[in-house]
Design an enzyme around this catalytic site. Structure first.
Site, PDB file in Angstrom:
ATOM      1  N   ASP A 130      79.932 -31.739  62.638  1.00  0.00           N
ATOM      2  CA  ASP A 130      78.623 -31.090  62.522  1.00  0.00           C
ATOM      3  C   ASP A 130      78.596 -30.234  61.252  1.00  0.00           C
ATOM      4  O   ASP A 130      79.001 -29.075  61.271  1.00  0.00           O
ATOM      5  CB  ASP A 130      78.347 -30.228  63.763  1.00  0.00           C
TER       6      ASP A 130
ATOM      7  N   GLU B  15      77.327 -27.943  58.197  1.00  0.00           N
ATOM      8  CA  GLU B  15      76.274 -26.988  57.847  1.00  0.00           C
ATOM      9  C   GLU B  15      76.106 -27.073  56.339  1.00  0.00           C
ATOM     10  O   GLU B  15      77.079 -27.339  55.617  1.00  0.00           O
ATOM     11  CB  GLU B  15      76.629 -25.557  58.258  1.00  0.00           C
TER      12      GLU B  15
ATOM     13  N   ASP C 172      73.694 -35.707  59.363  1.00  0.00           N
ATOM     14  CA  ASP C 172      75.042 -35.346  58.908  1.00  0.00           C
ATOM     15  C   ASP C 172      75.608 -36.387  57.959  1.00  0.00           C
ATOM     16  O   ASP C 172      76.153 -36.058  56.909  1.00  0.00           O
ATOM     17  CB  ASP C 172      75.968 -35.149  60.123  1.00  0.00           C
TER      18      ASP C 172
ATOM     19  N   HIS D 153      74.122 -23.192  65.200  1.00  0.00           N
ATOM     20  CA  HIS D 153      74.190 -23.399  63.740  1.00  0.00           C
ATOM     21  C   HIS D 153      75.476 -22.887  63.108  1.00  0.00           C
ATOM     22  O   HIS D 153      75.591 -22.866  61.878  1.00  0.00           O
ATOM     23  CB  HIS D 153      72.982 -22.816  62.994  1.00  0.00           C
TER      24      HIS D 153
ATOM     25  N   ASP E 159      78.865 -25.631  67.094  1.00  0.00           N
ATOM     26  CA  ASP E 159      78.021 -26.793  67.395  1.00  0.00           C
ATOM     27  C   ASP E 159      78.899 -28.012  67.701  1.00  0.00           C
ATOM     28  O   ASP E 159      78.654 -28.740  68.661  1.00  0.00           O
ATOM     29  CB  ASP E 159      77.102 -27.131  66.202  1.00  0.00           C
TER      30      ASP E 159
HETATM   31  P1  AMP Z   1      72.471 -27.859  62.522  1.00  0.00           P
HETATM   32  O1  AMP Z   1      73.499 -28.935  62.572  1.00  0.00           O
HETATM   33  O2  AMP Z   1      71.307 -28.054  63.392  1.00  0.00           O
HETATM   34  O3  AMP Z   1      73.134 -26.555  62.745  1.00  0.00           O
HETATM   35  O4  AMP Z   1      71.888 -27.847  61.052  1.00  0.00           O
HETATM   36  C1  AMP Z   1      72.536 -28.380  59.946  1.00  0.00           C
HETATM   37  C2  AMP Z   1      71.900 -27.857  58.705  1.00  0.00           C
HETATM   38  O5  AMP Z   1      70.509 -28.179  58.717  1.00  0.00           O
HETATM   39  C3  AMP Z   1      71.939 -26.354  58.529  1.00  0.00           C
HETATM   40  O6  AMP Z   1      73.153 -25.913  57.965  1.00  0.00           O
HETATM   41  C4  AMP Z   1      70.781 -26.154  57.568  1.00  0.00           C
HETATM   42  O7  AMP Z   1      71.138 -26.512  56.258  1.00  0.00           O
HETATM   43  C5  AMP Z   1      69.761 -27.169  58.062  1.00  0.00           C
HETATM   44  N1  AMP Z   1      68.851 -26.544  59.030  1.00  0.00           N
HETATM   45  C6  AMP Z   1      68.978 -26.503  60.371  1.00  0.00           C
HETATM   46  N2  AMP Z   1      67.956 -25.833  60.944  1.00  0.00           N
HETATM   47  C7  AMP Z   1      67.165 -25.437  59.929  1.00  0.00           C
HETATM   48  C8  AMP Z   1      65.934 -24.708  59.837  1.00  0.00           C
HETATM   49  N3  AMP Z   1      65.326 -24.237  60.927  1.00  0.00           N
HETATM   50  N4  AMP Z   1      65.395 -24.501  58.618  1.00  0.00           N
HETATM   51  C9  AMP Z   1      65.986 -24.981  57.497  1.00  0.00           C
HETATM   52  N5  AMP Z   1      67.146 -25.679  57.514  1.00  0.00           N
HETATM   53  C10 AMP Z   1      67.724 -25.909  58.708  1.00  0.00           C
HETATM   54 MG    MG Z   2      75.185 -27.258  63.234  1.00  0.00          MG
END
Ligand code: AMP
Ligand code: MG
Length: 335
Positions: free
Chosen positions: A104, A106, A205, A267, A272
């Site tokens: 996962d 970021e 991803d 996040h 995650d």
């Molecule tokens: P996640 O795996 O959902 O934690 O998100 C992966 C990546 O997506 C994060 O590190 C951000 O770069 C981008 N991301 C996730 N949620 C948001 C959001 N609400 N607004 C902007 N970018 C996001």
């Molecule tokens: Mg994440």
């Protein structure tokens, strides 16, 4: 041999292998058309929707009688029972894969900028290794990565991910971290074993974050990224019986369906990945066969024509389920 050069050398054969695997899926499905009604096992037709309290009570009673878990939403309990009833007694379990690696990433981000509409650099690289046969987490890999083009994290990004500027400043570049990840794979002999697959929370991803990062770091796509399990999609196919993007459960939705509490911070890549691994483990307990659901084609040459330099092609649900049924009928294990 360096990661980049070994990647380049095997790139062609990997591409061919990914395509062959896809063709193989097609062929197997074509030769087993009569098995396609197996979808009834996991399909709308068999599943009363919504489940009445009476049916649910019967399902719970049966699960209790079988010594299976009764924790989870109605659709989950119903599928758990269905999956169990499809197993043939007296035969050893067979698995399509031996290991899963939940990843996962970021990435750098900005407020009001939708992910996937701009180039993002990977800043956290977590991976959780699941041993499917023994149904446990074996190990995890966790590194932060130093972004090169967007060195200063936005306040939004720091708040969203919980990653500090100091953490990424101290970190190695993505190329170094990827090399360390591959060394970690070697520790588990996963460089030679083929029966493992990456699993993620969606297609971003691999299809976006990794594909952009590889391009920025001038690395070729590693073989193991060319197919992956899209966990929410698989979850939906198995437990929720539909194929609509709109109704796809997110990570928290999947945890809730399974009656699991989220752990850690949303996040945070490693938290995650661990939560996603918990979801996968429960699915494995329920008898779900993990197989790749999506194939990633990296188009380095075609990047001008495409918004992204990677195109993710989902495998067809029916074909996937046919393969699932073929393997499941040879399974027999309890919680
Ligand atoms: P996640 O795996 O959902 O934690 O998100 C992966 C990546 O997506 C994060 O590190 C951000 O770069 C981008 N991301 C996730 N949620 C948001 C959001 N609400 N607004 C902007 N970018 C996001
Ligand atoms: Mg994440």
């Amino acid at each position: 041999m360096s990661t980049a050069s070994s990647c380049k050398m095997t790139e062609k054969s990997e591409e061919v292998a990914a395509k062959a695997e896809c063709d193989d899926v097609e062929k197997k499905a074509a030769g087993n058309e009569e098995l396609l009604p197996v979808l009834n096992d996991l399909d709308e037709a068999e599943k009363p929707n919504p489940l009445s309290p009476e049916i649910l009570a019967q399902v719970v009673e049966k699960l209790q009688g079988l010594g299976l878990s009764t924790i989870g939403s109605g659709p989950v309990l119903h599928s758990r029972l269905s999956l169990f009833e499809k197993r043939k007694p007296g035969l050893k379990p067979e698995y399509a894969l031996d290991y899963l690696i939940v990843i996962d990433f970021e990435a750098t981000c900005y407020e009001n900028k939708r992910a996937g509409t701009y180039e993002q650099e990977i800043i956290e690289f977590p991976a959780v290794l699941i041993d499917i046969r023994n149904r446990c987490v074996l190990d995890s890999f966790h590194r932060y990565c130093r972004p090169v083009k967007h060195r200063i994290l936005s306040d939004f990004c720091k708040t969203l991910t919980g990653i500090s500027q100091e953490q990424v400043d101290r970190a190695d570049s993505f190329a170094v971290v990827l090399k360390e990840f591959e060394e970690w794979l070697i520790r588990y002999d996963l460089n030679r074993k083929t029966r493992w697959c990456v699993a993620t929370d969606g297609s971003f991803d691999i299809g976006l974050f990794l594909s952009w990062q590889l391009k920025a770091s001038q690395l070729s796509p590693p073989a193991y990224c060319k197919m992956f399990v899209h966990i929410p999609k698989l979850f939906q196919w198995i437990y929720l019986f539909n194929d609509s993007n709109k109704e796809r459960a997110g990570m928290y939705g999947m945890l809730e369906h399974l009656g699991l509490q989220p752990e850690g911070r949303l996040h945070s890549g490693i938290d995650d990945a661990r939560n996603l691994a918990r979801i996968c483990l429960q699915m494995i307990h329920d008898g779900v066969q993990f197989r790749p659901t999506d194939v990633a084609y990296f188009h380095e040459e075609d990047e001008k024509k495409r918004e992204y330099c990677c195109k993710v092609v989902p495998l067809n649900k029916k074909k996937w389920v046919t393969m699932h049924k073929n393997t499941m009928s040879r399974m027999n294990f309890r919680k």
